[in-house]
Design an enzyme around this catalytic site. Structure first.
Site, PDB file in Angstrom:
ATOM      1  N   HIS A 121       0.917  -1.196  -0.059  1.00 14.60           N
ATOM      2  CA  HIS A 121       0.073   0.021   0.098  1.00 14.60           C
ATOM      3  C   HIS A 121       0.816   1.338   0.066  1.00 14.60           C
ATOM      4  O   HIS A 121       2.069   1.183   0.125  1.00 14.60           O
ATOM      5  CB  HIS A 121      -0.991   0.281   1.200  1.00 14.60           C
ATOM      6  N   ASP A 123       0.475   4.895   1.986  1.00 15.27           N
ATOM      7  CA  ASP A 123      -0.332   5.268   3.210  1.00 15.27           C
ATOM      8  C   ASP A 123      -1.517   6.029   3.135  1.00 15.27           C
ATOM      9  O   ASP A 123      -1.245   7.112   2.438  1.00 15.27           O
ATOM     10  CB  ASP A 123       0.600   5.865   4.337  1.00 15.27           C
ATOM     11  N   HIS A 268       4.551   0.171   0.195  1.00 21.72           N
ATOM     12  CA  HIS A 268       5.495  -0.767   1.147  1.00 21.72           C
ATOM     13  C   HIS A 268       4.547  -1.912   1.795  1.00 21.72           C
ATOM     14  O   HIS A 268       3.351  -1.822   1.474  1.00 21.72           O
ATOM     15  CB  HIS A 268       6.161   0.224   2.266  1.00 21.72           C
ATOM     16  N   ARG A 283       5.158   6.214  13.925  1.00 22.12           N
ATOM     17  CA  ARG A 283       5.199   6.841  12.774  1.00 22.12           C
ATOM     18  C   ARG A 283       4.583   8.241  12.697  1.00 22.12           C
ATOM     19  O   ARG A 283       3.515   8.231  13.435  1.00 22.12           O
ATOM     20  CB  ARG A 283       4.225   5.968  11.805  1.00 22.12           C
TER      21      ARG A 283
HETATM   22  C1  SIN Z   1       3.180   0.820   7.768  1.00 19.44           C
HETATM   23  O1  SIN Z   1       3.349   2.185   8.116  1.00 19.44           O
HETATM   24  O2  SIN Z   1       2.468   0.634   7.012  1.00 19.44           O
HETATM   25  C2  SIN Z   1       3.814  -0.162   8.613  1.00 19.44           C
HETATM   26  C3  SIN Z   1       5.392  -0.304   8.235  1.00 19.44           C
HETATM   27  C4  SIN Z   1       5.903  -1.372   9.077  1.00 19.44           C
HETATM   28  O3  SIN Z   1       5.461  -1.752  10.012  1.00 19.44           O
HETATM   29  O4  SIN Z   1       7.178  -1.731   8.572  1.00 19.44           O
END
Ligand code: SIN
Length: 292
Positions: A121, A123, A268, A283
């Site tokens: 995805h 974000d 990612h 995050r």
């Molecule tokens: C995310 O922000 O989508 C999670 C990324 C992760 O946990 O590595």
């Protein structure tokens, strides 16, 4: 400080300002693969001046995702670092109150039924103006595993056939928050609706001018203007194409690692292969523009 000055803090913000391949004075940048990802050293993210921020922005534009090691930022310093690149988004499923609402805790342990971001995805692409970038600071890592994959959506776009590029030209797609958040740990308790938006399937990166595929398994539910079976088949083709290893880099976290990814040019996927161990990080998400 005037609006123009504020918008320009941190370096190039438009295609006209963009030049690739210039040397870096403030940071050391080492490519992780020829296509996507770079390790950045020689910088303390808790203490960056305007020139360093400008170089980090340039490195992000060149590499889609940047990796930093041994960063000892506090939560407030993490927020301050994120704000050097723009206003921070509050996640659509964040609680209505509390301190540090702009911080999304990424956590999985022995009690988790799922981990955040296990599907490819970009974000919160269901927002009308999806985030420009996300900055994840990892605090606790499992003994092994818990890596994150990143894929370049510019490389994926460039590798499409000319016929497929022509087919996708001008096409739009629906991105729906309920598709991913409805059944997750982020599900809303207040019954409010999740964001939903229609975006171009191929977007132009506002700083580099590069074309990037902008549909993803997490949020995109259908292509607009074509029958459902055609939409399903074309989206599945694009997802499989963009997940080719040639466009990817895989990052192994350590405590204190930071990844800063560009949601406009990269997707990612977090790998949850470490149950029952614990993995925890914070995050922050930098606001972006309406895709075009
Ligand atoms: C995310 O922000 O989508 C999670 C990324 C992760 O946990 O590595």
């Amino acid at each position: 400080m005037g609006e123009t000055t504020k918008r320009r803090r941190g370096g190039p913000r438009s295609v006209a300002d963009w030049t690739e391949g210039q040397p870096y004075d403030r940071i050391t940048v080492e490519k992780a693969t020829p296509t996507v990802g770079a390790y950045v050293s020689g910088v303390d993210l808790a203490d960056v001046d305007d020139e360093t921020v400008a170089e980090i922005r340039r490195a992000l534009n060149e590499n889609c995702v940047l990796f930093f090691r041994d960063q000892g930022m506090s939560v407030d310093e993490h927020i301050s670092f994120g704000r050097r690149f723009g206003e921070l988004d509050i996640h659509p499923a964040a609680p209505d109150s509390g301190a540090h609402r702009e911080v999304l805790v990424i956590h999985a342990d022995e009690n988790s039924a799922r981990a955040n971001g296990e599907e490819w995805h970009s974000d919160v692409s269901c927002l009308p103006a999806p985030p420009m970038g996300s900055i994840l600071h990892m605090h606790v890592v499992p003994p092994a595993g818990g890596d994150t994959l990143f894929s370049s959506m510019n490389a994926a776009y460039e590798a499409l056939s000319d016929r497929m590029k022509a087919y996708l030209d001008g096409m739009t797609a629906v991105h729906d928050g309920a598709h991913i958040y409805g059944a997750s740990d982020f599900s809303r308790k207040d019954g409010a609706e999740y964001p939903r938006a229609v975006h171009p399937v191929v977007r132009t990166h506002p700083e580099t001018g590069r074309k990037c595929l902008f549909v993803n398994r997490g949020f995109t539910t259908r292509l607009s203007g074509v029958p459902r079976d055609e939409s399903d088949a074309v989206l599945e083709y694009l997802y499989r194409h963009m997940e080719h290893p040639n466009f990817q880099v895989r990052f192994t976290w350590q405590p204190g690692s930071v990844a800063f990814w560009d949601n406009r040019s990269a997707q990612h996927r977090a790998i949850w292969d470490y149950w029952p161990h614990r993995r925890t990080g914070n995050r922050v998400t930098v606001q972006g523009d309406i895709p075009y």
